[in-house]
Design a protein around this motif. Structure first.
Motif, short mmCIF file in Angstrom:
data_model
loop_
_atom_site.label_atom_id
_atom_site.label_comp_id
_atom_site.label_asym_id
_atom_site.label_seq_id
_atom_site.Cartn_x
_atom_site.Cartn_y
_atom_site.Cartn_z
N GLY A 65 -2.94 -71.14 -77.94
CA GLY A 65 -3.10 -69.69 -77.93
C GLY A 65 -4.56 -69.26 -77.94
N TYR A 66 -5.44 -70.24 -78.09
CA TYR A 66 -6.88 -69.94 -78.20
C TYR A 66 -7.63 -70.94 -77.33
CZ TYR A 66 -5.15 -67.76 -82.51
OH TYR A 66 -4.45 -67.03 -83.44
N VAL A 67 -8.39 -70.43 -76.41
CA VAL A 67 -9.20 -71.35 -75.60
C VAL A 67 -10.31 -71.96 -76.47
CG1 VAL A 67 -8.70 -70.25 -73.39
CG2 VAL A 67 -10.64 -69.44 -74.74
N GLY A 140 -12.51 -63.46 -74.64
CA GLY A 140 -12.34 -62.51 -75.73
C GLY A 140 -10.94 -62.50 -76.27
N ARG A 141 -10.76 -61.71 -77.34
CA ARG A 141 -9.43 -61.56 -77.91
C ARG A 141 -8.56 -60.79 -76.94
NH1 ARG A 141 -9.75 -59.69 -84.01
NH2 ARG A 141 -11.96 -60.03 -84.42
N TYR A 142 -7.27 -61.05 -76.97
CA TYR A 142 -6.36 -60.42 -76.03
C TYR A 142 -5.00 -60.29 -76.69
CZ TYR A 142 -4.87 -59.13 -71.35
OH TYR A 142 -4.42 -58.43 -70.27
N ALA A 184 1.92 -68.06 -89.37
CA ALA A 184 2.68 -67.30 -88.36
C ALA A 184 2.69 -67.95 -86.99
CB ALA A 184 2.19 -65.85 -88.28
N TYR A 185 2.41 -69.24 -86.93
CA TYR A 185 2.53 -69.96 -85.66
C TYR A 185 3.93 -70.51 -85.49
CZ TYR A 185 -2.50 -69.25 -85.50
OH TYR A 185 -3.74 -68.66 -85.47
N LEU A 186 4.14 -71.33 -84.45
CA LEU A 186 5.50 -71.66 -84.02
C LEU A 186 6.44 -72.06 -85.16
CD1 LEU A 186 7.47 -72.13 -81.55
CD2 LEU A 186 6.89 -74.54 -81.81
N GLU A 238 1.73 -62.29 -94.27
CA GLU A 238 2.25 -61.38 -93.25
C GLU A 238 1.13 -61.05 -92.28
OE1 GLU A 238 4.63 -58.17 -94.80
OE2 GLU A 238 6.18 -59.63 -95.35
N ILE A 239 0.96 -61.95 -91.29
CA ILE A 239 -0.05 -61.72 -90.26
C ILE A 239 0.62 -61.85 -88.91
CG2 ILE A 239 -2.00 -62.53 -91.66
CD1 ILE A 239 -1.79 -65.23 -90.16
N PHE A 240 -0.05 -61.40 -87.88
CA PHE A 240 0.43 -61.55 -86.50
C PHE A 240 1.84 -60.98 -86.33
CE2 PHE A 240 -2.25 -65.71 -86.14
CZ PHE A 240 -3.41 -64.97 -86.15
N PHE A 349 -18.78 -68.55 -86.66
CA PHE A 349 -17.55 -69.29 -87.00
C PHE A 349 -16.93 -69.91 -85.76
CE2 PHE A 349 -16.11 -67.00 -91.16
CZ PHE A 349 -17.16 -67.57 -91.83
N TYR A 350 -16.85 -69.13 -84.69
CA TYR A 350 -16.11 -69.55 -83.50
C TYR A 350 -17.02 -69.60 -82.28
CZ TYR A 350 -12.32 -67.85 -86.49
OH TYR A 350 -11.46 -67.62 -87.53
N GLY A 351 -16.85 -70.64 -81.49
CA GLY A 351 -17.57 -70.74 -80.22
C GLY A 351 -19.00 -71.20 -80.41
P1 NAD Z 1 -10.67 -63.69 -85.31
O1 NAD Z 1 -9.56 -62.71 -85.27
O2 NAD Z 1 -12.07 -63.22 -85.27
O3 NAD Z 1 -10.46 -64.75 -84.15
C1 NAD Z 1 -9.20 -65.37 -83.99
C2 NAD Z 1 -9.37 -66.58 -83.12
O4 NAD Z 1 -10.01 -66.22 -81.88
C3 NAD Z 1 -10.23 -67.65 -83.70
O5 NAD Z 1 -9.47 -68.52 -84.50
C4 NAD Z 1 -10.78 -68.35 -82.46
O6 NAD Z 1 -9.85 -69.32 -82.01
C5 NAD Z 1 -10.86 -67.25 -81.46
N1 NAD Z 1 -12.22 -66.73 -81.33
C6 NAD Z 1 -12.74 -65.63 -81.92
N2 NAD Z 1 -14.00 -65.45 -81.55
C7 NAD Z 1 -14.30 -66.45 -80.71
C8 NAD Z 1 -15.46 -66.83 -79.97
N3 NAD Z 1 -16.59 -66.12 -80.04
N4 NAD Z 1 -15.42 -67.93 -79.20
C9 NAD Z 1 -14.28 -68.65 -79.12
N5 NAD Z 1 -13.15 -68.35 -79.79
C10 NAD Z 1 -13.16 -67.27 -80.57
O7 NAD Z 1 -10.50 -64.69 -86.55
P2 NAD Z 1 -10.40 -64.42 -88.10
O8 NAD Z 1 -10.54 -62.97 -88.41
O9 NAD Z 1 -11.30 -65.38 -88.75
O10 NAD Z 1 -8.92 -64.86 -88.35
C11 NAD Z 1 -7.87 -64.03 -87.93
C12 NAD Z 1 -6.57 -64.67 -88.27
O11 NAD Z 1 -6.42 -65.88 -87.56
C13 NAD Z 1 -6.43 -65.01 -89.70
O12 NAD Z 1 -5.34 -64.30 -90.19
C14 NAD Z 1 -6.20 -66.51 -89.76
O13 NAD Z 1 -5.12 -66.83 -90.60
C15 NAD Z 1 -5.87 -66.86 -88.41
N6 NAD Z 1 -6.38 -68.16 -88.03
C16 NAD Z 1 -5.53 -69.17 -88.10
C17 NAD Z 1 -5.91 -70.38 -87.67
C18 NAD Z 1 -4.93 -71.49 -87.75
O14 NAD Z 1 -4.02 -71.46 -88.55
N7 NAD Z 1 -5.05 -72.47 -86.92
C19 NAD Z 1 -7.17 -70.58 -87.16
C20 NAD Z 1 -8.05 -69.51 -87.13
C21 NAD Z 1 -7.63 -68.29 -87.56
#
Ligand code: NAD
Length: 363
Positions: A65-67, A140-142, A184-186, A238-240, A349-351
């Motif tokens: 679900g996430y690139v 980006g997020r979608y 809240a995944y599969l 309770e997310i997603f 954190f990400y990317g």
């Molecule tokens: P967020 O909403 O900012 O981002 C969600 C996801 O988008 C990230 O986990 C990442 O995979 C991706 N993402 C965001 N910015 C990115 C970037 N710049 N480059 C590449 N990928 C990017 O994340 P948040 O606010 O920290 O977490 C939101 C929710 O996601 C939380 O409720 C958390 O529980 C859940 N989460 C779960 C898992 C997991 O269980 N595997 C992992 C990460 C986040």
């Protein structure tokens, strides 16, 4: 003896030198889904943890679900992870691979050949977002799309994806695998009344909704040995767009069933981990303790002090640290010395690459 955060702990087949667990943390730094030298360095820096749990790792192309997140379904991914595990072992650590399938937290644009994401039922996760790469190369997020319900005759192949992922994990040298049945995944979509409206043997009663999770645990236990298997659950979260009318009854059933199977640990992601949401009660924790004989790991904005209290009260055996581990590769040493912690920078954190990943200072 009086156990503390820094006392050893037997977890299944392993003896951890301490009870400071590195929580699974998505970092989205594998653009080709293959972990490499950068990941090896990052995890090896954190090898003092009692146990490292890897970032969530896709068990199949459909699981995603996430690139930019890694996988464990190709030879190249397996080879990449072997390099990571070797670096962690060489640095004296132990590591579990977290097995992930997002289910409905996805969209056609993240799926292979633009296929519809799969889930227990054709119910969209309202408000949930995935992370996609767009035709112009930006990302980006979608908003997630509406999934299709898995056919009953597709379930064996899904379980086999977990089995094959565990085989690759074992070959790559991982000490354990963790089944991701949280957030809240599969697998949690199957557990929760709000996402599972199936009328076959995978839906309806608590026993039916738990069936897939237990069959996945059994499949990966055949590969690893149950004493090298853990599971992550997040009751009450309770997310997603996920809702659940029976989280407590489900936890009671799962804890007993998982205990019977002799898996190594149960890892609870607490519902208030972001600072919002309900708090787990001590009564709930005591109840879990009575029903599950293995190790109990709790995760959710723990400090050393809260973790010590959890262990001293006998309510849990270990605590997992997420954001503190992003910013403090030497977290165990900092706890040992009572030293201050670095603050994590959410903007990395990400990317991206090494910045905000392997460059946090040690003492
Ligand atoms: P967020 O909403 O900012 O981002 C969600 C996801 O988008 C990230 O986990 C990442 O995979 C991706 N993402 C965001 N910015 C990115 C970037 N710049 N480059 C590449 N990928 C990017 O994340 P948040 O606010 O920290 O977490 C939101 C929710 O996601 C939380 O409720 C958390 O529980 C859940 N989460 C779960 C898992 C997991 O269980 N595997 C992992 C990460 C986040």
């Amino acid at each position: 003896a009086h156990e503390t955060l820094l006392s050893p702990l037997d977890v299944g087949r392993l003896t951890l030198p301490n009870r400071v667990i590195m929580a699974p943390l998505t970092r989205a730094r594998t653009p080709d889904s293959i972990p490499g030298d950068l990941q090896a360095e990052y995890y090896a820096q954190r090898a003092d943890a009692g146990l490292i749990i890897s970032e969530a790792t896709n068990i199949s192309p459909t699981a995603r679900g996430y690139v930019y997140t890694p996988g464990i379904y190709t030879d190249a991914q397996e080879a990449g992870w072997r390099k990571v595990v070797k670096a962690v072992h060489d640095a004296g650590g132990r590591m579990a691979l977290q097995l992930w399938h997002v289910g409905r937290v996805s969209h056609e644009i993240v799926q292979p050949e633009g296929r519809q994401p799969v889930a227990p039922s054709a119910l969209r996760g309202e408000g949930a977002e995935c992370f996609a790469e767009f035709p112009d190369g930006s990302a980006g997020r979608y908003p997630v799309s509406t999934p299709r319900a898995l056919e009953l005759d597709e379930i064996p192949a899904l379980i086999d994806d977990y089995r094959q992922a565990a085989k690759r994990a074992r070959r790559a040298g991982f000490d354990m695998v963790e089944v991701h049945a949280a957030n809240a995944y599969l697998l949690q979509q199957f557990l929760a009344t709000g996402a599972n409206r199936r009328s076959d043997r995978y839906g309806g009663s608590v026993v039916n909704r738990a069936r897939l999770v237990l069959e996945v645990v059994d499949a990966v236990s055949e590969v690893m040995g149950a004493d090298r298997v853990g599971i992550r659950l997040s009751p009450f979260i309770e997310i997603f767009g996920l809702s659940d009318d029976e989280p407590e009854a489900m936890m009671h059933y799962l804890a007993a069933q998982l205990s019977r199977r002799g898996i190594a640990y149960l890892h609870i992601n607490e519902p208030d981990w972001t600072g919002e949401g309900p708090q787990l009660t001590d009564a709930f924790r005591r109840d879990l303790r009575e029903r599950f004989r293995g190790v109990l790991i709790y995760c959710g904005h723990y400090t050393a002090e809260r973790a010590e209290a959890l262990i001293a009260d006998g309510l849990g055996d270990a605590a997992a640290f997420g954001r503190p581990y992003i910013a403090n590769p030497d977290l165990v040493e900092r706890f040992r010395r009572g030293a201050p912690l670095n603050d994590p920078d959410p903007s990395t954190f990400y990317g991206g690459g090494a910045e905000g990943y392997t460059d946090y200072p040690t003492l």
